[in-house]
Design an enzyme around this catalytic site. Structure first.
Site, mmCIF file in Angstrom:
data_model
loop_
_atom_site.group_PDB
_atom_site.id
_atom_site.type_symbol
_atom_site.label_atom_id
_atom_site.label_comp_id
_atom_site.label_asym_id
_atom_site.label_seq_id
_atom_site.Cartn_x
_atom_site.Cartn_y
_atom_site.Cartn_z
ATOM 1 N N HIS A 158 0.826 -1.206 0.000
ATOM 2 C CA HIS A 158 0.000 0.000 0.000
ATOM 3 C C HIS A 158 0.864 1.261 0.000
ATOM 4 C CE1 HIS A 158 -3.617 2.401 1.086
ATOM 5 N NE2 HIS A 158 -2.737 3.143 1.729
ATOM 6 N N GLU A 159 1.814 1.322 0.929
ATOM 7 C CA GLU A 159 2.657 2.509 1.026
ATOM 8 C C GLU A 159 3.600 2.621 -0.164
ATOM 9 O OE1 GLU A 159 1.952 4.728 3.113
ATOM 10 O OE2 GLU A 159 0.538 3.485 4.240
ATOM 11 N N HIS A 173 1.961 4.687 -2.842
ATOM 12 C CA HIS A 173 2.133 6.129 -2.610
ATOM 13 C C HIS A 173 3.554 6.567 -2.981
ATOM 14 C CE1 HIS A 173 -1.701 6.377 -0.676
ATOM 15 N NE2 HIS A 173 -1.349 5.711 0.408
#
Length: 377
Positions: free
Chosen positions: A25-26, A29
């Site tokens: 997920h990170e 980003h």
């Protein structure tokens, strides 16, 4: 008899699920941020005390923290892990401002924020596509092979050989569609459209409710019509079609999440069904005992769940940021700092309340409160 996993396996399985998913997920980003020219000052897996860390040549501090319940990427110009804008970014040098998050165009900021949930969905689609390619796709027709006596289907007058055209206005293409529709609607009234001997007619019925045990001591209510399929049909899936099948399955899972959440908010389901990190840890361990494929499939489900939850329009979550960007796009100016601060405080309160609720539910499902009441009594 399936045995509950021990504490060590449960803990290891939980870390094996949450750790990679938070990283993925990170990473979404981070990668889109780099593509947009934003400097990442910190990339953290977990919260709390730092276990170990290192700084790469770009100046990003990569850290692993003690509490593996989340993570964050802090970009230049962020005030904290929630990506609230630091007012001091305007005082930076021109070079520093150029690589800060707040200085980027609206579409780039939105892309960076949306990349986290998006990569969770892509990660799950990759897993489900692999399963589809290896095992094929179930295409068993939505035809009643057997109607169980005394069942909800029998009460509605269904007979073996009937094709279920639709339930509740939703088309039933395969027998899996029937199962997925019924299982989250125990005890609900349902309008059926049936095809028999070339003729189509409507029937009103009620989905049956049965109590099932998952083999680990957990019981729950599930909807059943009381139908069994005929001969199963499993079609091979080509490499090109596998992603299509995976996207369709992901869509079904998300729709089920939305429908069950709607049932909770409307009172059709109890809030006690909401689970949190402790429940995820328990089910992670249980999935691990069932074999590697069951565990990997569970990882895909949690990845979809993580992507979906993060898109909810709650400040502190990615969906809250995207909501602000949507407002900014409409009014052609950012939401005021005061409004954002109020929203973030409210969002934090909502998240904390939800965390307390799901933790209470988790402990209740483990029988803690019953045990304590027994000790007190």
């Amino acid at each position: 008899m399936i045995h509950n996993p021990g504490f060590l396996l449960t803990a290891l399985a939980f870390v094996a699920v949450i750790g990679p998913l938070v990283f993925v997920h990170e990473l979404g980003h981070y990668l889109v941020g780099r593509w947009c020219g934003v400097k990442a000052e910190a990339f953290s897996i977990g919260f709390g005390p730092e276990i170990f860390a290192w700084v790469d040549r770009r100046g990003t501090r990569w850290r692993v923290a003690a509490l593996p319940l989340g993570g964050y990427v802090r970009f230049k110009g962020d005030m904290n892990a929630a990506s609230m804008t630091d007012p001091a970014w305007l005082e930076m040098s021109a070079q520093d401002r150029a690589e800060s998050f707040p200085a980027k165009p609206l579409w780039q900021r939105a892309a960076i924020v949306a990349a986290g949930p998006a990569i969770n969905f892509l990660f799950a689609i990759l897993i489900l596509a692999t399963f589809a390619f290896v095992h094929g796709e179930s295409r068993t027709p939505a035809v009643a092979g057997v109607v169980q006596p005394g069942s909800a289907a029998a009460a509605a007058g269904l007979k073996a050989g009937d094709r279920i055209v639709s339930l509740g206005g939703r088309d039933m293409a395969t027998f899996d569609d029937i199962r997925l529709y019924a299982q989250i609607r125990p005890g609900e009234a349902v309008a059926m459209v049936i095809e028999r001997d070339g003729k189509t007619f409507a029937r009103d019925g009620k989905i049956g409710s049965v109590t099932e045990d998952d083999g680990f001591g957990n019981t729950f209510q599930i909807g059943r019509l009381g139908l069994a399929p005929g001969d199963p049909v499993v079609e091979p899936v080509s490499l090109l079609r596998a992603p299509v099948v995976a996207i369709e399955r992901t869509g079904q899972i998300v729709r089920t999440m939305i429908e069950t959440m709607g049932q909770i908010f409307s009172g059709g389901r109890s809030v006690k069904e909401l689970g949190g990190p402790l429940k995820i840890a328990q089910v992670s361990g249980q999935a691990a005992t069932l074999g590697i494929e069951s565990f990997i499939f569970f990882v895909a489900l949690i990845s979809i769940n993580l992507g979906f939850i993060n898109l909810l329009p709650i400040p502190m979550l990615d969906g809250g940021h995207l909501l602000f960007y949507g407002i900014e796009a409409v009014q052609r100016r950012p939401v005021s700092a005061q409004a954002q601060e109020w929203a973030y405080r409210s969002g934090l309160a909502v998240l904390m309340a939800m965390m307390l609720l799901v933790t209470f539910n988790d402990l209740s499902s483990f029988g803690l409160w019953k045990s304590l009441s027994g000790l007190i009594g």
